[in-house]
Design an enzyme around this catalytic site. Sequence first.
Site, short mmCIF file in Angstrom:
data_model
loop_
_atom_site.label_atom_id
_atom_site.label_comp_id
_atom_site.label_asym_id
_atom_site.label_seq_id
_atom_site.Cartn_x
_atom_site.Cartn_y
_atom_site.Cartn_z
N SER A 8 0.85 -1.19 0.00
CA SER A 8 0.00 0.00 0.00
C SER A 8 0.88 1.24 0.00
CB SER A 8 -0.89 0.02 1.24
OG SER A 8 -1.59 1.24 1.32
N LYS A 13 -3.30 4.29 6.16
CA LYS A 13 -3.41 2.85 6.40
C LYS A 13 -2.12 2.30 6.99
CE LYS A 13 -6.18 1.03 2.62
NZ LYS A 13 -6.03 0.13 1.47
N ASP A 68 -7.65 -4.41 0.97
CA ASP A 68 -8.58 -3.61 0.19
C ASP A 68 -9.75 -3.33 1.11
OD1 ASP A 68 -8.98 -2.27 -2.32
OD2 ASP A 68 -10.74 -3.53 -2.55
N GLY A 148 -9.91 9.59 4.86
CA GLY A 148 -11.08 9.15 4.09
C GLY A 148 -12.39 9.66 4.67
N ARG A 176 -10.17 -2.57 9.70
CA ARG A 176 -8.78 -2.90 9.39
C ARG A 176 -8.09 -3.49 10.62
NH1 ARG A 176 -7.65 1.44 7.93
NH2 ARG A 176 -8.52 1.13 5.86
P1 IMP Z 1 -8.17 1.05 -1.08
O1 IMP Z 1 -6.84 1.69 -0.96
O2 IMP Z 1 -8.61 0.69 -2.43
O3 IMP Z 1 -8.37 -0.07 -0.08
O4 IMP Z 1 -9.20 2.21 -0.70
C1 IMP Z 1 -9.70 2.34 0.55
C2 IMP Z 1 -10.57 3.58 0.57
O5 IMP Z 1 -11.69 3.29 1.41
C3 IMP Z 1 -9.86 4.76 1.22
O6 IMP Z 1 -9.24 5.58 0.27
C4 IMP Z 1 -11.01 5.46 1.92
O7 IMP Z 1 -11.71 6.25 1.02
C5 IMP Z 1 -11.90 4.30 2.34
N1 IMP Z 1 -11.50 3.76 3.65
C6 IMP Z 1 -11.05 2.51 3.93
N2 IMP Z 1 -10.77 2.39 5.24
C7 IMP Z 1 -11.01 3.58 5.78
C8 IMP Z 1 -10.87 4.06 7.11
O8 IMP Z 1 -10.44 3.40 8.06
N3 IMP Z 1 -11.22 5.34 7.28
C9 IMP Z 1 -11.69 6.13 6.27
N4 IMP Z 1 -11.81 5.74 5.02
C10 IMP Z 1 -11.48 4.45 4.77
#
Ligand code: IMP
Length: 193
Positions: A8, A13, A68, A148, A176
Amino acid sequence: MEQLVIASNNAGKIREIRELVEGVELLSLRDIGFTEEIAEPFFTFEENALAKASAIHQFSGRNVFADDSGLCVIALNGKPGVDSAHYCGERDDEKNLQKVLSELSGAEDRSAFYKAVICLIWNNEVYYFEGICRGRIISEKRGEGGFGYDPVFVPDGFEQTFAELPLGIKNQISHRGKAVMKMVEFLKQQLRC
Ligand code: IMP
């Protein structure tokens, strides 16, 4: 010490995951010299996590995990879901959050959940770990922490948003955090053998 790559580039994260994993040296994508964007073209968290973990495993040959994750809003039929990071058409947390708020305006049911799926490739075997955190979407942002959609997400059992709660609390109850703790338990067993 065993090494494990986090597939990542999301600083929020990575910060959360580093808090939770002990006994294994975590390497970032920068540490292993991987600079490309990894596509997430699929319709499930599982498929996207596998795609990311596989890409890094092929690149480095190392043990690796990818997460993800996303926000699923019940009144929006589970959206933004796998599109959470780019819901407004670009990777912009503020615009994504505003889009969800505007789509929810006037909705009675504001319940939602975050979901995270971790795909771990450990000694060439694939493993999955899942976590869910239920809550609701409030109509105005509160708090400076997290990332996010956190300023509008209030987890069940709390009054504060994820952006107001300390990271230690968020990690105990978040999607997570739950998925990572399952992976940590698995790794502890593997490292004991
Ligand atoms: P990924 O990188 O494709 O897994 O995208 C995850 C997206 O989901 C992030 O960019 C956020 O928009 C949203 N997201 C996932 N986990 C969280 C969290 O713990 N807090 C806030 N947004 C989250």
